[in-house]
Scaffold this motif. Sequence first.
Motif, PDB file in Angstrom:
ATOM      1  N   LEU A 279      -6.169  -1.561 -13.349  1.00  0.00           N
ATOM      2  CA  LEU A 279      -4.758  -2.152 -12.977  1.00  0.00           C
ATOM      3  C   LEU A 279      -4.301  -1.144 -11.765  1.00  0.00           C
ATOM      4  CD1 LEU A 279      -2.993  -2.610 -16.342  1.00  0.00           C
ATOM      5  CD2 LEU A 279      -3.883  -4.205 -14.989  1.00  0.00           C
ATOM      6  N   PHE A 280      -3.391  -1.763 -10.831  1.00  0.00           N
ATOM      7  CA  PHE A 280      -2.817  -1.011  -9.875  1.00  0.00           C
ATOM      8  C   PHE A 280      -1.960  -0.033 -10.280  1.00  0.00           C
ATOM      9  CE2 PHE A 280      -3.912  -5.428  -7.863  1.00  0.00           C
ATOM     10  CZ  PHE A 280      -5.346  -5.005  -7.901  1.00  0.00           C
ATOM     11  N   PRO A 281      -2.216   1.285 -10.232  1.00  0.00           N
ATOM     12  CA  PRO A 281      -1.388   2.463 -11.068  1.00  0.00           C
ATOM     13  C   PRO A 281       0.178   2.455 -10.349  1.00  0.00           C
ATOM     14  CG  PRO A 281      -3.076   3.372  -9.614  1.00  0.00           C
ATOM     15  CD  PRO A 281      -3.199   1.748  -9.678  1.00  0.00           C
ATOM     16  N   HIS A 282       0.235   2.171  -9.097  1.00  0.00           N
ATOM     17  CA  HIS A 282       1.536   2.256  -8.407  1.00  0.00           C
ATOM     18  C   HIS A 282       2.337   1.091  -8.443  1.00  0.00           C
ATOM     19  CE1 HIS A 282      -1.137  -0.033  -5.587  1.00  0.00           C
ATOM     20  NE2 HIS A 282      -0.273  -0.279  -5.146  1.00  0.00           N
ATOM     21  N   MET A 283       2.072  -0.006  -9.282  1.00  0.00           N
ATOM     22  CA  MET A 283       2.909  -1.098  -9.542  1.00  0.00           C
ATOM     23  C   MET A 283       3.142  -1.206 -11.079  1.00  0.00           C
ATOM     24  SD  MET A 283       0.987  -4.070  -7.287  1.00  0.00           S
ATOM     25  CE  MET A 283       0.830  -3.707  -5.468  1.00  0.00           C
TER      26      MET A 283
ATOM     27  N   GLN B  17     -10.321   0.071  -7.795  1.00  0.00           N
ATOM     28  CA  GLN B  17      -8.812  -0.577  -7.071  1.00  0.00           C
ATOM     29  C   GLN B  17      -9.216  -1.555  -6.181  1.00  0.00           C
ATOM     30  OE1 GLN B  17      -5.734   0.179  -8.079  1.00  0.00           O
ATOM     31  NE2 GLN B  17      -6.906   0.789  -9.795  1.00  0.00           N
TER      32      GLN B  17
ATOM     33  N   ALA C 153     -11.015  -4.589  -8.035  1.00  0.00           N
ATOM     34  CA  ALA C 153      -9.955  -5.617  -8.637  1.00  0.00           C
ATOM     35  C   ALA C 153      -9.319  -6.184  -7.570  1.00  0.00           C
ATOM     36  CB  ALA C 153      -9.182  -4.482  -9.444  1.00  0.00           C
TER      37      ALA C 153
ATOM     38  N   ILE D 149      -2.713  -2.147  -1.612  1.00  0.00           N
ATOM     39  CA  ILE D 149      -3.464  -1.668  -2.765  1.00  0.00           C
ATOM     40  C   ILE D 149      -3.877  -0.134  -2.124  1.00  0.00           C
ATOM     41  CG2 ILE D 149      -5.100  -1.565  -4.580  1.00  0.00           C
ATOM     42  CD1 ILE D 149      -3.202  -3.845  -4.636  1.00  0.00           C
TER      43      ILE D 149
ATOM     44  N   PRO E  64      -0.851   2.520  -0.389  1.00  0.00           N
ATOM     45  CA  PRO E  64       0.128   3.018  -1.016  1.00  0.00           C
ATOM     46  C   PRO E  64      -0.293   3.899  -2.207  1.00  0.00           C
ATOM     47  CG  PRO E  64       0.261   0.682  -1.118  1.00  0.00           C
ATOM     48  CD  PRO E  64      -1.024   1.210  -0.352  1.00  0.00           C
ATOM     49  N   GLN E  65      -1.659   3.925  -2.647  1.00  0.00           N
ATOM     50  CA  GLN E  65      -2.022   4.912  -3.481  1.00  0.00           C
ATOM     51  C   GLN E  65      -2.606   6.249  -2.808  1.00  0.00           C
ATOM     52  OE1 GLN E  65      -4.332   3.600  -6.907  1.00  0.00           O
ATOM     53  NE2 GLN E  65      -4.259   1.574  -6.078  1.00  0.00           N
TER      54      GLN E  65
ATOM     55  N   SER F 248       5.283   6.081 -10.109  1.00  0.00           N
ATOM     56  CA  SER F 248       4.673   5.509 -11.086  1.00  0.00           C
ATOM     57  C   SER F 248       3.869   6.931 -12.012  1.00  0.00           C
ATOM     58  CB  SER F 248       3.395   4.782 -10.652  1.00  0.00           C
ATOM     59  OG  SER F 248       2.426   5.666  -9.909  1.00  0.00           O
TER      60      SER F 248
END
Lengths: 264, 306
Positions: free
Chosen positions: A112-116, B185, B188, B203, B206-207, B284
């Motif tokens: 899963l995208f952790p920042h969302m 990431q 996916a 994706i 931002p990370q 997050s």
Amino acid sequence: MLSSQSGAPGSQEFAVIARGVEKSFGALKVLQGVDLTVGYGKVACILGPSGSGKSTFLRCMNHLERIDKGFLHVGGKLVGYREHAGKLYEMRPNEVARQRADIGMVFQSFNLFPHMTVLQNIIEAPIGVKKLSKAEAIEDARRLLAKVGLTDKADAYPRTLSGGQQQRVAIARALAMRPKLMLFDEPTSALDPELVGEVLTVMRDLAAEGMTMIVVTHELGFAREVGDMVVFMDGGVVVEQGSPSELFTNTKTGRAKAFLSKVL
Amino acid sequence: MTQVLNWPASHDVEKMPVVPLKYYGRWIAAAVLLIVIGGLVTSMITNPRFKWEIVAQYLFNEEILSGLLATIWLTLAAMAIGIVLGTGIALMRISENRVLTSIASGYLWLFRGTPLLVQLIFWYNLSALYPQITVGFPFGPSLGSFDANRFITVYVAALLGLGLNEGAYMSEIVRSGLNSVPVGQREAAEALGMSRFRVMARIILPQAMRVIIPPTGNQLIGMLKTTSLVSVIAMQELLYSAQLIYTANFQTIPLLIVASIWYLALTTVLSIGQYFVERHFGKSDRRSDATPQAEVEDPNHSARSA
Ligand SMILES: Nc1ncnc2c1ncn2[C@@H]1O[C@H](COP(=O)(O)OP(=O)(O)OP(=O)(O)O)[C@@H](O)[C@H]1O
Ligand SMILES: [Mg+2]
């Protein structure tokens, strides 16, 4: 080289047709000619020992890996190549992306995208790739969240969820693209035993709705109950395949017997 | 050595008062340092040769303020060039094309391997090497040419020098940020049919930001002070403005203090900004909406006396 035939007989009727698929990583030949045919609406469970090439084969189906040789048709289209004037041209990245949009994939490690948030995870691709309106995507996402039993987690961040919940979100995220085919790579292997059930339940419901699924799994119970066919891979080839009752009760090959006796 | 420990019944540990450990050493060290710092500060205030009245007089001097402004825009512009260039170089370095990775490595080697001061003077003197700058293809048609002396002003030389140098450092920061994002990431995102650009923009970057931003904040604060180097090519930024004044009135120390006060003020503002930006990208991670942590064990039901 790829065999030049592309319009295989009946290629439209089957979700997946693989013929002699080969793939090497450097000197290591991981797939040594895989043959497999899966019809629409069917659930195929792939079993086999570690390192037998199950994940690699699954990843070839949506071109996360490129095959070296053979022929791979998914959803009536040649994976990663475009046929034109008797030649096969490698697809551009955006064509590959378009092809992948019809194939859902669920990973062992959820990814899963952790920042969302959960909701943002689900609507990201429908909005960005399918160009759905935000309202439409959110409505879809909420319906899918209800389906996987996570209505109240829409605004949570992935790291606050349990593994089972994360995997159910990952399934919802893949379903949001309305795929014709779902690929699962050991979706329950990273889960604590008591969380396996909730993910399998979601997958069972999906199968009951008629989704075409290819599931790499070690859950023999699931394969037996839900699978329309069971495929046993070893050493980069399909060693044996058949209906679950056939394969489990009347195992023909020694390799499949040896494997099943170890995991049962 | 497996021995069952039996607590005597009278030893009811739970009811005893707790005496925290006292760190005498730390207290002594703190006291000594406070005395030393106090002495230094008093001497700075009382020593008339610091000439605080002159500091006050020049703090808002017009030339100082215009120098300050030049420092600010030079910092921001050079940093912007550095970030854009650095991102480009980082993407080249992780690309699968050998030529691109080699060019990026060469860039890094050259600009990180030579002193910035040398690079600044080099750009300033570029017109000596190429009096006429021609834009076009090697051995091919030219798209136009112009006079280097007029084009390479101190501003251009300063921006080129600082920006190109910063690009080299930023590329390493961006690259380590991109590498910090697990491959799963990307996979996916690609499996969902996202385009490469979208995967990067929505994706990966931002990370990566969470890894990129703290050192970039440091770079920015570093850049603020590094701009003072361009005083050697006579660009009127904060330090050079101060220098111009003290070469005329010989009040060297007070004017250096004036410049330092402004540098400190700016770094303070930047540090505060950095805190908020980091907090934004760490969103997050905060478990505000998390399920409650495991409950604290009820002391009455502890199994210690078992
Ligand atoms: N990207 C890669 N580069 C090099 N070798 C790889 C790569 N991916 C897989 N392999 C190798 O290919 C072989 C088959 O891997 P694969 O992941 O397909 O096996 P698997 O059947 O899924 O096994 P498992 O049950 O452990 O997941 C392994 O030996 C693995 O080390
Ligand atoms: Mg695997």
